[in-house]
Design an enzyme around this catalytic site. Sequence first.
Site, PDB file in Angstrom:
ATOM      1  N   GLY A 100     -45.725  30.183  -6.278  1.00  0.00           N
ATOM      2  CA  GLY A 100     -45.431  28.801  -6.649  1.00  0.00           C
ATOM      3  C   GLY A 100     -44.060  28.312  -6.240  1.00  0.00           C
ATOM      4  O   GLY A 100     -43.667  27.203  -6.595  1.00  0.00           O
ATOM      5  N   LEU A 101     -43.310  29.123  -5.477  1.00  0.00           N
ATOM      6  CA  LEU A 101     -41.939  28.727  -5.122  1.00  0.00           C
ATOM      7  C   LEU A 101     -41.817  28.264  -3.667  1.00  0.00           C
ATOM      8  O   LEU A 101     -40.714  28.104  -3.154  1.00  0.00           O
ATOM      9  CB  LEU A 101     -40.971  29.885  -5.403  1.00  0.00           C
ATOM     10  CG  LEU A 101     -40.843  30.277  -6.887  1.00  0.00           C
ATOM     11  CD1 LEU A 101     -39.899  31.455  -7.053  1.00  0.00           C
ATOM     12  CD2 LEU A 101     -40.348  29.101  -7.733  1.00  0.00           C
ATOM     13  N   GLY A 102     -42.940  28.084  -3.003  1.00  0.00           N
ATOM     14  CA  GLY A 102     -42.896  27.490  -1.665  1.00  0.00           C
ATOM     15  C   GLY A 102     -42.475  28.457  -0.568  1.00  0.00           C
ATOM     16  O   GLY A 102     -41.923  28.028   0.455  1.00  0.00           O
ATOM     17  N   SER A 103     -42.754  29.745  -0.760  1.00  0.00           N
ATOM     18  CA  SER A 103     -42.272  30.724   0.229  1.00  0.00           C
ATOM     19  C   SER A 103     -42.790  30.432   1.641  1.00  0.00           C
ATOM     20  O   SER A 103     -42.038  30.512   2.611  1.00  0.00           O
ATOM     21  CB  SER A 103     -42.635  32.134  -0.254  1.00  0.00           C
ATOM     22  OG  SER A 103     -43.442  32.801   0.625  1.00  0.00           O
ATOM     23  N   ALA A 105     -43.811  27.546   3.028  1.00  0.00           N
ATOM     24  CA  ALA A 105     -43.192  26.356   3.633  1.00  0.00           C
ATOM     25  C   ALA A 105     -41.735  26.630   3.977  1.00  0.00           C
ATOM     26  O   ALA A 105     -41.225  26.157   5.005  1.00  0.00           O
ATOM     27  CB  ALA A 105     -43.302  25.167   2.673  1.00  0.00           C
ATOM     28  N   ASP A 149     -44.508  20.277  -0.772  1.00  0.00           N
ATOM     29  CA  ASP A 149     -43.698  21.498  -0.590  1.00  0.00           C
ATOM     30  C   ASP A 149     -42.853  21.404   0.681  1.00  0.00           C
ATOM     31  O   ASP A 149     -41.633  21.619   0.649  1.00  0.00           O
ATOM     32  CB  ASP A 149     -44.592  22.743  -0.497  1.00  0.00           C
ATOM     33  CG  ASP A 149     -45.166  23.150  -1.839  1.00  0.00           C
ATOM     34  OD1 ASP A 149     -45.103  22.346  -2.780  1.00  0.00           O
ATOM     35  OD2 ASP A 149     -45.689  24.279  -1.932  1.00  0.00           O
TER      36      ASP A 149
HETATM   37  C1  MEV Z   1     -48.034  23.466  -4.856  1.00  0.00           C
HETATM   38  O1  MEV Z   1     -46.635  23.699  -4.832  1.00  0.00           O
HETATM   39  C2  MEV Z   1     -48.324  22.130  -5.433  1.00  0.00           C
HETATM   40  C3  MEV Z   1     -49.809  21.765  -5.503  1.00  0.00           C
HETATM   41  O2  MEV Z   1     -49.845  20.445  -6.054  1.00  0.00           O
HETATM   42  C4  MEV Z   1     -50.467  21.789  -4.156  1.00  0.00           C
HETATM   43  C5  MEV Z   1     -49.983  20.684  -3.222  1.00  0.00           C
HETATM   44  O3  MEV Z   1     -49.409  19.706  -3.661  1.00  0.00           O
HETATM   45  O4  MEV Z   1     -50.245  20.822  -2.017  1.00  0.00           O
HETATM   46  C6  MEV Z   1     -50.574  22.685  -6.438  1.00  0.00           C
END
Ligand code: MEV
Length: 313
Positions: A100-103, A105, A149
């Site tokens: 969830g920390l955007g690794s 990207a 992201d």
């Molecule tokens: C992921 O960091 C965020 C989500 O909303 C996916 C997205 O926006 O592409 C879950």
Amino acid sequence: MYSATAPAKVILFGEHAVVYGRPALAAPVAHLRARAIIEETGEADVKLIAPDLNRSADLSSANINNPLVATIRAVERSVGCALSEGYSLSVTSDIPIASGLGSGAAISVAIIRAFAQYLGRVDTMTNEVISQLAYEVEKLHHGTPSGIDNTVIAYERPVYFVRRQPANVIEPFTIARPLRLAIGDTGVRSATKDVVGDVRRRWEAAPDRFEAIFDACGRIASEGRAALAAGDMTAIGELMNENQSWLERMTVSSPPLERLIHAAREAGALGAKLSGAGRGGNMIALVTPELEEAVVAALMAAGAVRVFISDVG
Ligand code: MEV
């Protein structure tokens, strides 16, 4: 040698709902970074090196799904020339993957920035161009990403983001008082693509229910922006809690995430929620310097595999 870095990110408000056109807020996490280094070799192929993973490959024989290859191909399409020989590309990262920390990207953005230097195009490869290229790579790995992201990571500023056709609304904004966040990792890896795909199936099965949930998250993001602009920590914390309750109804929370979230709140955090796609990965808790130690201890006692403290904004 050409070297560049890019930060991790947290979603402060509005994950998932942002895929469906609702506003969301994200911020960079400056001290967690991905790094890319390009070095000229004069050799006939390109060496791809990921020292953290103890892995290396030649571009000519690497799998097209390799994110490094996908990023090189996106840069080639953008600049209109082949990048198939004469250098090595080495990538390292402090950012835990699938958490969830955007690794993903951040790795793409770091690579694209290193290429901007290598190709002498730093002036023309603006944040907007870099974000767009990283988005192409995100689409390969995440199915239907909103684009938030790659945007927050390429701009490296807090952003208010709305997914729109023909152009997204991207408003970098200033957080009046930096947020001190405890970022707690459940240690459970969770692929964004799977969670986003599952939410889509549930939305298709119960569109009215999910549209109402997305509306609530969008409203929270808008109120969150006002609270951030005003530096109103109490309101920000309450909105984080409220956002979490809608994410639970969206089914993207999980028992390990909730254990950490409740532990942080009980230790005095002003608010806490999951951040990113959910079902695993990281949660964020809003703390103050006085509360920080107690919240970190509570998160560790509740099973966090690591906790980062970061000033965001
Ligand atoms: C992921 O960091 C965020 C989500 O909303 C996916 C997205 O926006 O592409 C879950």
